[in-house]
Scaffold this motif. Structure first.
Motif, PDB file in Angstrom:
ATOM      1  N   HIS A 190       0.997  -1.152  -0.013  1.00 15.85           N
ATOM      2  CA  HIS A 190      -0.087   0.298   0.138  1.00 15.85           C
ATOM      3  C   HIS A 190       0.973   1.071  -0.198  1.00 15.85           C
ATOM      4  O   HIS A 190       1.837   1.436   0.684  1.00 15.85           O
ATOM      5  N   ALA A 191       0.550   2.354  -0.821  1.00 20.66           N
ATOM      6  CA  ALA A 191       1.416   3.469  -0.968  1.00 20.66           C
ATOM      7  C   ALA A 191       0.521   4.634  -0.455  1.00 20.66           C
ATOM      8  O   ALA A 191      -0.925   4.530  -0.594  1.00 20.66           O
ATOM      9  N   GLU A 192       1.250   5.441   0.623  1.00 20.88           N
ATOM     10  CA  GLU A 192       0.421   6.513   1.086  1.00 20.88           C
ATOM     11  C   GLU A 192       1.120   7.672   1.550  1.00 20.88           C
ATOM     12  O   GLU A 192       2.314   7.554   1.969  1.00 20.88           O
ATOM     13  N   ILE A 193       0.428   8.988   1.540  1.00 22.50           N
ATOM     14  CA  ILE A 193       1.296  10.212   2.235  1.00 22.50           C
ATOM     15  C   ILE A 193       1.271  10.186   3.579  1.00 22.50           C
ATOM     16  O   ILE A 193       0.114  10.464   4.012  1.00 22.50           O
ATOM     17  N   ARG A 194       2.145  10.119   4.445  1.00 24.53           N
ATOM     18  CA  ARG A 194       2.144  10.204   5.719  1.00 24.53           C
ATOM     19  C   ARG A 194       2.868  11.126   6.531  1.00 24.53           C
ATOM     20  O   ARG A 194       4.333  11.514   5.988  1.00 24.53           O
ATOM     21  N   GLN A 195       2.582  11.737   7.518  1.00 28.92           N
ATOM     22  CA  GLN A 195       3.602  12.473   8.304  1.00 28.92           C
ATOM     23  C   GLN A 195       4.469  11.759   9.363  1.00 28.92           C
ATOM     24  O   GLN A 195       5.467  12.302   9.678  1.00 28.92           O
ATOM     25  N   GLN A 196       4.200  10.455   9.709  1.00 28.67           N
ATOM     26  CA  GLN A 196       4.999   9.736  10.361  1.00 28.67           C
ATOM     27  C   GLN A 196       5.626   8.476   9.430  1.00 28.67           C
ATOM     28  O   GLN A 196       4.647   7.898   8.691  1.00 28.67           O
ATOM     29  N   PRO A 197       6.881   8.169   9.465  1.00 24.34           N
ATOM     30  CA  PRO A 197       7.148   7.412   8.401  1.00 24.34           C
ATOM     31  C   PRO A 197       6.777   5.618   8.724  1.00 24.34           C
ATOM     32  O   PRO A 197       6.604   5.751  10.128  1.00 24.34           O
ATOM     33  N   ARG A 198       6.311   5.000   7.899  1.00 25.57           N
ATOM     34  CA  ARG A 198       6.109   3.717   7.876  1.00 25.57           C
ATOM     35  C   ARG A 198       6.315   2.918   6.490  1.00 25.57           C
ATOM     36  O   ARG A 198       6.484   3.144   5.478  1.00 25.57           O
ATOM     37  N   GLY A 199       6.918   1.637   7.008  1.00 27.10           N
ATOM     38  CA  GLY A 199       7.603   0.972   5.958  1.00 27.10           C
ATOM     39  C   GLY A 199       8.365   1.568   5.422  1.00 27.10           C
ATOM     40  O   GLY A 199       9.692   1.846   5.713  1.00 27.10           O
ATOM     41  N   GLN A 200       8.477   1.629   3.629  1.00 27.39           N
ATOM     42  CA  GLN A 200       9.876   2.268   3.002  1.00 27.39           C
ATOM     43  C   GLN A 200       9.238   3.412   2.392  1.00 27.39           C
ATOM     44  O   GLN A 200       8.197   3.736   1.913  1.00 27.39           O
ATOM     45  N   ILE A 201      10.188   4.229   2.793  1.00 27.81           N
ATOM     46  CA  ILE A 201      10.226   5.982   2.483  1.00 27.81           C
ATOM     47  C   ILE A 201      10.534   5.890   0.950  1.00 27.81           C
ATOM     48  O   ILE A 201      11.742   5.442   0.686  1.00 27.81           O
ATOM     49  N   MET A 202       9.694   6.382  -0.148  1.00 30.28           N
ATOM     50  CA  MET A 202       9.881   6.551  -1.291  1.00 30.28           C
ATOM     51  C   MET A 202      10.745   8.000  -1.685  1.00 30.28           C
ATOM     52  O   MET A 202      10.079   8.994  -1.922  1.00 30.28           O
ATOM     53  N   TRP A 203      11.955   7.864  -1.554  1.00 31.32           N
ATOM     54  CA  TRP A 203      12.707   9.150  -1.585  1.00 31.32           C
ATOM     55  C   TRP A 203      12.718   9.872  -2.827  1.00 31.32           C
ATOM     56  O   TRP A 203      12.809  11.226  -2.915  1.00 31.32           O
ATOM     57  N   ARG A 204      12.939   9.243  -3.827  1.00 29.55           N
ATOM     58  CA  ARG A 204      12.836  10.032  -5.009  1.00 29.55           C
ATOM     59  C   ARG A 204      11.390  10.582  -5.274  1.00 29.55           C
ATOM     60  O   ARG A 204      11.505  11.826  -5.660  1.00 29.55           O
ATOM     61  N   GLN A 205      10.351  10.138  -4.821  1.00 26.02           N
ATOM     62  CA  GLN A 205       9.111  10.935  -4.924  1.00 26.02           C
ATOM     63  C   GLN A 205       9.015  11.770  -3.955  1.00 26.02           C
ATOM     64  O   GLN A 205       8.492  12.830  -4.156  1.00 26.02           O
ATOM     65  N   TYR A 206       9.732  11.629  -2.944  1.00 22.12           N
ATOM     66  CA  TYR A 206       9.687  12.738  -1.654  1.00 22.12           C
ATOM     67  C   TYR A 206      10.586  13.881  -2.364  1.00 22.12           C
ATOM     68  O   TYR A 206       9.727  15.215  -1.993  1.00 22.12           O
ATOM     69  N   VAL A 207      11.451  13.986  -2.777  1.00 20.67           N
ATOM     70  CA  VAL A 207      12.260  14.994  -3.266  1.00 20.67           C
ATOM     71  C   VAL A 207      11.643  15.821  -4.584  1.00 20.67           C
ATOM     72  O   VAL A 207      11.609  16.932  -4.447  1.00 20.67           O
ATOM     73  N   THR A 208      11.156  14.868  -5.399  1.00 22.93           N
ATOM     74  CA  THR A 208      10.674  15.552  -6.677  1.00 22.93           C
ATOM     75  C   THR A 208       9.148  16.022  -6.336  1.00 22.93           C
ATOM     76  O   THR A 208       8.829  17.231  -6.885  1.00 22.93           O
ATOM     77  N   GLU A 209       8.448  15.589  -5.436  1.00 16.76           N
ATOM     78  CA  GLU A 209       6.970  16.093  -5.224  1.00 16.76           C
ATOM     79  C   GLU A 209       6.815  16.725  -4.004  1.00 16.76           C
ATOM     80  O   GLU A 209       5.870  17.577  -4.075  1.00 16.76           O
ATOM     81  N   GLN A 210       7.556  16.436  -2.996  1.00 13.89           N
ATOM     82  CA  GLN A 210       7.280  17.004  -1.548  1.00 13.89           C
ATOM     83  C   GLN A 210       8.185  18.155  -1.276  1.00 13.89           C
ATOM     84  O   GLN A 210       7.890  19.214  -0.832  1.00 13.89           O
ATOM     85  N   VAL A 211       9.401  17.771  -1.309  1.00  8.40           N
ATOM     86  CA  VAL A 211      10.410  18.777  -0.951  1.00  8.40           C
ATOM     87  C   VAL A 211      10.307  19.985  -2.242  1.00  8.40           C
ATOM     88  O   VAL A 211      10.820  21.318  -1.519  1.00  8.40           O
ATOM     89  N   ALA A 212      10.078  19.714  -3.289  1.00  5.12           N
ATOM     90  CA  ALA A 212      10.100  20.870  -4.125  1.00  5.12           C
ATOM     91  C   ALA A 212       9.016  21.728  -3.791  1.00  5.12           C
ATOM     92  O   ALA A 212       9.012  22.897  -4.468  1.00  5.12           O
ATOM     93  N   ARG A 213       7.931  21.166  -3.361  1.00  4.72           N
ATOM     94  CA  ARG A 213       6.861  22.242  -2.873  1.00  4.72           C
ATOM     95  C   ARG A 213       7.042  22.813  -1.636  1.00  4.72           C
ATOM     96  O   ARG A 213       6.053  23.161  -1.085  1.00  4.72           O
ATOM     97  N   GLY A 214       8.247  22.282  -0.923  1.00  4.97           N
ATOM     98  CA  GLY A 214       8.183  22.848   0.526  1.00  4.97           C
ATOM     99  C   GLY A 214       7.518  22.192   1.525  1.00  4.97           C
ATOM    100  O   GLY A 214       7.290  22.486   2.862  1.00  4.97           O
TER     101      GLY A 214
END
Length: 500
Positions: A190-214
């Motif tokens: 299951h894939a989900e956007i969370r405030q607390q990490p669970r399982g595997q963090i998808m770092w590429r998606q985190y950098v391109t979609e979340q960090v880029a938007r602050g």
């Protein structure tokens, strides 16, 4: 450019063509329509050899007396024919030589290649000598435990219209049913956007979609969750709909196709809430890798879906080319003998052990290991009765017992003809490995239903003989077992009483 005028006696040439008879087709050859360029050769397992049609062999420019093009054809198809246990033979004939194909003990379908171009020139189907209607109920009774294997070869010209759809549809339905049970009771990713990490963090998606938007606090995570995988269930629905579409045109006349169609419809009810999805290129392979180390049934189910996704020739009247496949008939017969023996042993409390599950392995300890050519013995089945009686059974799928009438069957059992000596020596070697006071060694052979019923009516489906064995009681027996099994068949319990 002016047309060249005709020369010679046109009328005489016309009469010659009119009187010339077409070359006869070899037995077992099916060409379909006159415009069909890739014929289909049909054989029966362990049956007679068939001549290869001339149009498949390619040009004969180097033929001469030696028939070099025949050897080229044999070489072009050697590895393919080995997969289906068919042997090619070149024999002398009037004015030249002939190529023949001799079937062994497997059924299935493969393409044949031209000698010169190595392109597909024809199809080859090896049918069961007991007929499709004979082995259909048998496969259904054993739960498709002996299933055809799909070969990594191109489609077979013309085979889909000659092979019943349930030959491949049956094992696919079994696999999809077990796959459905596996994903329903197991975990899904299951894939989900969370405030607390669970399982595997998808770092590429985190950098391109979340960090880029602050959005530094929003973590895209992937983790296992108990419940059905909806995407995979969509693939299963697509696969079931495809198999059902191949079975329905035959359901009215073929009881096996009708039963399997009913099973497919029942499974479709379980996935009616999801949308059917056709797996795209590489989807199933990626899904298999994403699951880590899948269970046996998950891997088998994904493989069945891959068959459907990669090939278009499952079966059906709208298709002519079929999947390449093979089923060794000795495996089917061994599974059938095991099913019968287990049902028979329940009647007297016998414990059954099977070679299929490596329960009957008998190691051989040689004084010189490097010189040993055989490291173990392994009978097909061993039954231990409550009184200590050991019954060793070996299934032999051989053609020479099939056509025996009742009198010749008895003669075979009494005289122990030369052709059975190897089988008898083998099963007696198995029997010698057990220290029980009473041992019975049984060779089980297939037989047509009509011949078996005649023997049953006179109580002679089993022929037994006592063997002097140094103080213990040793019996050797030949037992017939029908392969064409009617729906009302009540088993062999009464016929095999003398074995206990």
């Amino acid at each position: 450019m002016a047309a060249r005028p005709a020369t010679g006696n046109t009328e005489a040439r016309g009469k010659g063509r009119a009187n010339r008879r077409p070359a006869p087709r070899p037995s077992g050859y099916s060409a379909g329509t006159a415009s069909r360029v890739r014929p289909l050769i049909q054989l029966d397992d362990q049956g007679a050899a068939r001549m290869v049609p001339a149009e498949i062999l390619g040009p004969t420019r180097r033929e001469g007396v030696t028939g070099t093009h025949l050897y080229d054809f044999v070489e072009a198809n050697r590895s393919t024919l080995e997969l289906i246990d068919v042997r090619s033979e070149i024999t002398p004939a009037t004015g030249g030589m002939l190529a023949r194909l001799r079937p062994g003990g497997s059924v299935g379908a493969v393409p044949l290649y031209a000698a010169d171009t190595r392109r597909i020139a024809a199809g080859l189907v090896v049918r069961p000598r007991f007929g499709w209607a004979g082995i259909g109920p048998l496969l259904h009774r054993i739960g498709w435990s002996a299933a055809p294997s799909i070969l990594t070869l191109p489609l077979v010209p013309g085979s889909a219209r000659e092979v019943p759809p349930w030959v491949l549809g049956g094992p696919i339905i079994v696999r999809l049913r077990r796959l459905l049970r596996e994903i329903t009771r197991g975990f899904r990713m299951h894939a989900e956007i969370r405030q607390q990490p669970r399982g595997q963090i998808m770092w590429r998606q985190y950098v391109t979609e979340q960090v880029a938007r602050g959005r530094f606090e929003r973590l895209p995570c992937r983790f296992p969750e108990l419940g059905p995988d909806l995407v995979l269930k969509g693939y299963v629905r697509w696969g079931l709909e495809r198999v059902l579409g191949s079975l329905l045109p035959y359901a009215a006349a073929d009881p096996i196709a009708r039963n399997l169609a009913g099973e497919a419809e029942g499974l479709l009810l379980e996935v009616k809430a999801v949308e059917a999805r056709s797996p795209g290129p590489g989807h199933l392979a990626r899904l298999l890798r994403a699951q880590g180390l899948p269970s046996e049934w998950l891997a088998a189910g994904l493989q069945a879906l891959q068959w459907l996704a990669d090939e278009r020739g499952l079966a059906g009247p709208a298709e002519s080319d079929g999947l390449p496949w093979v089923l060794p008939m000795h495996e089917l017969f061994e599974r059938w003998v095991e099913a019968v023996v287990r049902a028979w042993a329940r009647g007297f409390g016998g414990v059954v052990r099977s070679a299929r599950t490596a329960e009957t392995l008998i190691p051989l300890h040689w004084s010189r290991g490097a010189a040993a050519s055989l490291t173990s013995l392994q009978p097909d089945l061993v039954v231990r009765a409550p009184d200590g009686h050991v019954i060793v059974l070996d299934a032999k799928y051989k053609g020479h017992f099939m056509e025996l009438d009742d009198q010749r069957w008895i003669e075979q059992g009494e005289v122990l003809r030369e052709e059975h000596r190897h089988d008898l020596h083998q099963v007696l070697a198995y029997a010698a490995a057990f220290e029980a006071e009473r041992v019975t060694a049984v060779l089980v052979y297939p037989m047509r239903l009509g011949a078996w019923e005649r023997l049953r009516d006179s109580g002679r489906t089993v022929s037994a003989a006592e063997v002097s064995a140094g103080g213990r009681r040793l019996t050797v027996a030949l037992a017939a077992l029908p392969v064409e099994v009617p729906a009302a068949w009540d088993g062999v319990e009464g016929e095999w009483e003398r074995l206990t």
